[in-house]
Design an enzyme around this catalytic site. Structure first.
Site, PDB file in Angstrom:
ATOM      1  N   ARG A 130      63.809  72.409  56.173  1.00  0.00           N
ATOM      2  CA  ARG A 130      63.823  71.294  55.139  1.00  0.00           C
ATOM      3  C   ARG A 130      64.954  71.765  54.208  1.00  0.00           C
ATOM      4  O   ARG A 130      64.483  72.073  53.110  1.00  0.00           O
ATOM      5  CB  ARG A 130      62.345  71.108  54.663  1.00  0.00           C
ATOM      6  N   CYS A 150      59.392  75.987  56.479  1.00  0.00           N
ATOM      7  CA  CYS A 150      58.008  75.244  56.148  1.00  0.00           C
ATOM      8  C   CYS A 150      57.353  74.947  57.379  1.00  0.00           C
ATOM      9  O   CYS A 150      58.000  75.014  58.463  1.00  0.00           O
ATOM     10  CB  CYS A 150      58.123  74.046  55.587  1.00  0.00           C
ATOM     11  N   LYS A 205      49.967  61.276  45.460  1.00  0.00           N
ATOM     12  CA  LYS A 205      50.587  62.697  45.038  1.00  0.00           C
ATOM     13  C   LYS A 205      51.921  62.594  45.065  1.00  0.00           C
ATOM     14  O   LYS A 205      52.892  62.872  44.015  1.00  0.00           O
ATOM     15  CB  LYS A 205      50.076  63.701  46.209  1.00  0.00           C
ATOM     16  N   ASN A 206      52.678  62.022  46.058  1.00  0.00           N
ATOM     17  CA  ASN A 206      54.240  62.106  46.068  1.00  0.00           C
ATOM     18  C   ASN A 206      54.914  61.203  45.053  1.00  0.00           C
ATOM     19  O   ASN A 206      56.158  61.039  44.888  1.00  0.00           O
ATOM     20  CB  ASN A 206      54.663  61.652  47.451  1.00  0.00           C
ATOM     21  N   ASP A 264      54.148  61.063  57.465  1.00  0.00           N
ATOM     22  CA  ASP A 264      52.872  61.911  56.697  1.00  0.00           C
ATOM     23  C   ASP A 264      51.726  61.228  57.560  1.00  0.00           C
ATOM     24  O   ASP A 264      50.576  61.591  57.272  1.00  0.00           O
ATOM     25  CB  ASP A 264      52.743  61.630  55.569  1.00  0.00           C
ATOM     26  N   ARG A 271      45.680  70.445  48.660  1.00  0.00           N
ATOM     27  CA  ARG A 271      47.172  70.250  48.004  1.00  0.00           C
ATOM     28  C   ARG A 271      47.407  68.748  48.068  1.00  0.00           C
ATOM     29  O   ARG A 271      48.016  68.413  47.189  1.00  0.00           O
ATOM     30  CB  ARG A 271      48.240  70.840  48.994  1.00  0.00           C
ATOM     31  N   VAL A 287      61.439  62.331  61.811  1.00  0.00           N
ATOM     32  CA  VAL A 287      61.820  62.819  60.648  1.00  0.00           C
ATOM     33  C   VAL A 287      61.891  64.387  60.306  1.00  0.00           C
ATOM     34  O   VAL A 287      62.793  64.945  59.885  1.00  0.00           O
ATOM     35  CB  VAL A 287      60.751  62.210  59.499  1.00  0.00           C
ATOM     36  N   ARG A 336      57.189  73.272  47.655  1.00  0.00           N
ATOM     37  CA  ARG A 336      58.745  72.934  47.884  1.00  0.00           C
ATOM     38  C   ARG A 336      59.211  71.665  46.934  1.00  0.00           C
ATOM     39  O   ARG A 336      60.342  71.704  46.281  1.00  0.00           O
ATOM     40  CB  ARG A 336      59.369  72.784  48.987  1.00  0.00           C
TER      41      ARG A 336
HETATM   42  N1  EPU Z   1      66.913  66.612  54.643  1.00  0.00           N
HETATM   43  C1  EPU Z   1      68.414  67.028  54.837  1.00  0.00           C
HETATM   44  N2  EPU Z   1      68.984  67.693  53.649  1.00  0.00           N
HETATM   45  C2  EPU Z   1      68.393  67.481  52.322  1.00  0.00           C
HETATM   46  C3  EPU Z   1      67.162  66.719  52.146  1.00  0.00           C
HETATM   47  C4  EPU Z   1      66.668  66.264  53.619  1.00  0.00           C
HETATM   48  O1  EPU Z   1      68.938  67.074  55.835  1.00  0.00           O
HETATM   49  O2  EPU Z   1      68.906  67.753  51.561  1.00  0.00           O
HETATM   50  C5  EPU Z   1      66.427  66.011  55.912  1.00  0.00           C
HETATM   51  C6  EPU Z   1      65.094  66.747  56.153  1.00  0.00           C
HETATM   52  O3  EPU Z   1      65.253  67.957  56.764  1.00  0.00           O
HETATM   53  C7  EPU Z   1      64.301  65.620  56.978  1.00  0.00           C
HETATM   54  C8  EPU Z   1      64.646  64.446  56.548  1.00  0.00           C
HETATM   55  O4  EPU Z   1      65.984  64.667  55.617  1.00  0.00           O
HETATM   56  O5  EPU Z   1      64.568  65.720  58.099  1.00  0.00           O
HETATM   57  C9  EPU Z   1      63.784  63.826  55.163  1.00  0.00           C
HETATM   58  O6  EPU Z   1      63.345  64.801  54.563  1.00  0.00           O
HETATM   59  P1  EPU Z   1      62.937  64.164  53.033  1.00  0.00           P
HETATM   60  O7  EPU Z   1      64.018  65.137  52.086  1.00  0.00           O
HETATM   61  O8  EPU Z   1      62.877  63.002  52.705  1.00  0.00           O
HETATM   62  O9  EPU Z   1      61.625  64.940  52.621  1.00  0.00           O
HETATM   63  P2  EPU Z   1      61.160  65.711  51.346  1.00  0.00           P
HETATM   64  O10 EPU Z   1      61.740  64.846  50.049  1.00  0.00           O
HETATM   65  O11 EPU Z   1      61.248  67.112  51.387  1.00  0.00           O
HETATM   66  C10 EPU Z   1      58.962  64.070  51.154  1.00  0.00           C
HETATM   67  C11 EPU Z   1      57.599  64.102  50.963  1.00  0.00           C
HETATM   68  C12 EPU Z   1      56.971  64.483  52.198  1.00  0.00           C
HETATM   69  C13 EPU Z   1      57.366  63.263  53.350  1.00  0.00           C
HETATM   70  C14 EPU Z   1      58.775  63.300  53.461  1.00  0.00           C
HETATM   71  C15 EPU Z   1      59.420  62.364  54.504  1.00  0.00           C
HETATM   72  C16 EPU Z   1      57.259  64.654  48.714  1.00  0.00           C
HETATM   73  C17 EPU Z   1      57.133  65.530  47.621  1.00  0.00           C
HETATM   74  N3  EPU Z   1      57.482  65.166  49.903  1.00  0.00           N
HETATM   75  O12 EPU Z   1      59.400  65.323  51.393  1.00  0.00           O
HETATM   76  O13 EPU Z   1      55.593  64.736  51.996  1.00  0.00           O
HETATM   77  O14 EPU Z   1      56.887  64.027  54.475  1.00  0.00           O
HETATM   78  O15 EPU Z   1      59.444  62.930  52.138  1.00  0.00           O
HETATM   79  O16 EPU Z   1      58.648  61.108  53.928  1.00  0.00           O
HETATM   80  O17 EPU Z   1      57.754  63.370  48.246  1.00  0.00           O
HETATM   81  C18 EPU Z   1      53.493  65.219  52.436  1.00  0.00           C
HETATM   82  O18 EPU Z   1      52.973  64.798  51.659  1.00  0.00           O
HETATM   83  O19 EPU Z   1      52.613  65.970  53.166  1.00  0.00           O
HETATM   84  C19 EPU Z   1      54.816  65.607  52.661  1.00  0.00           C
HETATM   85  C20 EPU Z   1      55.272  66.623  53.629  1.00  0.00           C
END
Ligand code: EPU
Length: 492
Positions: A188, A183, A89-90, A371, A463, A393, A159
């Site tokens: 996030r 969330c 998915k991701n 995850d 999802r 995380v 998101r």
């Molecule tokens: N963060 C910031 N600023 C930003 C972006 C992120 O501070 O601009 C912080 C977040 O708050 C968090 C950390 O960085 O503490 C990591 O967040 P990340 O941005 O890596 O998460 P994401 O990209 O929103 C993706 C996956 C999530 C998975 C996380 C961590 C997708 C679509 N989603 O989210 O997947 O948990 O990486 O590996 O790729 C799931 O599939 O259930 C899911 C939540």
């Protein structure tokens, strides 16, 4: 071809569609297409009528899938047999979002049929791309787009919709994307996405809940991410693919899904080196063409079925997976006393022996995936001794713990740590899912519990897990789905 009518005629400088326009468009007949963009800065008038769903069966799937279904399962059966792993998915979400970076047909295979993917298809349709989805194959053509706006009504349901920000801005010079809100797993922010785009020369502002970004042509830049962000790295890598000059992203996230996106972009003509490491170098090109791509296997789905085998003391074989993306999890399962044997694209698991409590710390890849945290908390309730699971995380990803306690688990949450004392024979109970992976943790607990577990709000599960009940039934689980009414839209 379809589109909704721009509000008050004028396009430039205004939000083209209101949220209610979008809602109406998704549910009913659409107005004629008034304006479509063929090339950045150029407009074209077209007036073909259509209905949602004629060209895009994503819509009908989605409208059918948003339900408040319940899952009822009777635990205590050791799972045995083989299960086929679906596409990630991701990886699929950014790959689909990236199709709007260029014209030409993109044929994506191994696409999981899950609601988040449907939502991304719906978003691409709103932007004006042609999207066809049959089985596990999606064909997208974004030669023409009709809108540069990702509306609140959609972003609030997923998101990851923010992934269209970089591609829209890079190819069309502007993007208006609803700012993702809170969330169930904690705050996030998307500040790193926005700071990176600003470094590339974009004018970025937040107005009335929308991110507005503009740039004539993005410029290559040196970007350092304060923390590795998965979708942030993906957004910046996509944007940089069409920028003028070279972009270097330092402290980039290293998840396999980022490397998969880069592989797809490179097939389309992008120049990217280092994806999958913490320094990614992108030399911008003028345009990208269409290409085919087969999505990598879902490592979190793989991990979830491994834990299903382990928690029921079963023996399962997972086919069409990628064990090398799961090193941390496989090592932790072995440490807990589970026999795991990995081949190139297959994993055999045997969990006949006693389970031992272990400590786990979630980290960005290649560390232990957040995850998989909820699933491992569920597993540790069946293990002997004390296990400490530390979440580093996300700030509050323990909503499953209260539900597991209702099933008899002995778990204390202290800050960002869950201390699990086991083994506990869980007892089936009605429980409530709060997000995708928490739901998976509850399903796993129910598989191990004595008696019947009823899981409410399984739309979270839909999802991200393709045909989960069917796959679990194939392994011998006593699991059924009960159809209920419509589900609320929630972001995560
Ligand atoms: N963060 C910031 N600023 C930003 C972006 C992120 O501070 O601009 C912080 C977040 O708050 C968090 C950390 O960085 O503490 C990591 O967040 P990340 O941005 O890596 O998460 P994401 O990209 O929103 C993706 C996956 C999530 C998975 C996380 C961590 C997708 C679509 N989603 O989210 O997947 O948990 O990486 O590996 O790729 C799931 O599939 O259930 C899911 C939540």
């Amino acid at each position: 071809m379809w589109a909704v009518r721009p509000l008050n005629g004028s396009w430039r400088g205004k939000t083209p569609f209101s949220d209610s326009d979008i809602r109406e468009a998704l549910l009913g007949t659409l107005e004629p297409l008034s304006e479509a963009r063929t090339k950045p800065g150029e407009r074209r008038v077209s007036a073909r009528r259509g209905r949602v769903g004629e060209e895009n069966d994503f819509f009908s799937i989605l409208l059918g899938a948003e339900t408040m279904d319940r899952i009822v399962l009777t635990g205590g059966v050791p799972l045995r047999g083989d299960v086929e792993i679906s596409g990630a998915k991701n990886a699929t979400l950014p790959i689909l979002a990236s199709t709007i970076l260029g014209g030409g047909e993109c044929v994506i295979t191994n696409v999981p049929r899950v609601v988040d993917v449907v939502t991304m298809g719906k978003l691409l349709g709103i932007l004006g791309a042609k999207v066809h989805h049959e089985g596990n194959r999606a064909v997208i053509n974004a030669e023409v787009i009709t809108s540069t706006q990702a509306p609140y009504d959609l972003v609030k349901t997923m998101r990851a919709s923010v992934l269209v920000l970089g591609p829209l801005l890079a190819r069309w010079g502007e993007a208006t994307v609803s700012m993702p809100g809170g969330c169930a797993i904690g705050s996030r922010p998307v500040n790193l996405h926005l700071a990176g785009l600003a470094k590339m020369g974009a004018e970025v502002s937040i107005e009335h809940g929308y991110i507005r970004a503009k740039a004539k042509r993005l410029m290559g830049a040196q970007i350092y991410c304060d923390t590795p962000t998965v979708t942030g790295t993906e957004n910046l890598m996509m944007a940089a693919s069409l920028a003028q000059g070279t972009t270097v992203i330092e402290n980039a996230a290293k998840e396999p899904e980022i490397a998969d996106l880069a592989n797809f972009l490179v097939k389309r003509g992008a120049r990217i080196v280092g994806a999958g490491s913490d320094v990614i170098t992108i030399e911008g090109v003028r345009e990208l063409h269409g290409s085919d791509h087969d999505v990598i296997p879902d490592r979190i789905e793989t991990g979830t079925y491994l834990v299903a085998g382990a928690i029921t003391r079963g023996a399962v074989t997972l086919n069409r997976c990628c064990p090398s993306h799961l090193d941390a999890l496989l090592m932790k399962l072995r440490e807990a006393g589970v026999e795991v044997e990995a081949e190139k694209e297959r994993i055999h698991l045997n969990a006949a022996a006693r389970l031992k409590g272990i400590d786990i710390r979630t980290l960005p890849y290649p560390g232990f995936p957040t995850d998989m945290q909820a699933q491992m908390v569920a597993l540790m309730t069946a293990a002997e001794g004390t296990s400490v699971i530390t979440e580093t995380v996300f700030e509050s990803r323990f909503m499953h713990v209260e539900e597991l306690r209702r099933m008899g688990a002995d778990i204390k949450v202290e800050g960002n740590r869950a201390v699990v004392t086991g083994p506990t024979k869980l007892a089936g109970a009605p429980v409530m899912a709060s997000d995708l992976r928490a739901s998976a943790g509850l399903v796993l607990a129910g598989l191990a519990a004595e008696g019947t577990t009823e899981i409410l709000r399984v739309y979270h599960l839909d999802r991200g897990y393709e045909r989960m009940e069917e796959k679990l039934r194939g392994l011998g689980a006593a699991i059924t789905r009960h159809k209920e009414g419509a589900a609320p839209a929630e972001t995560c």
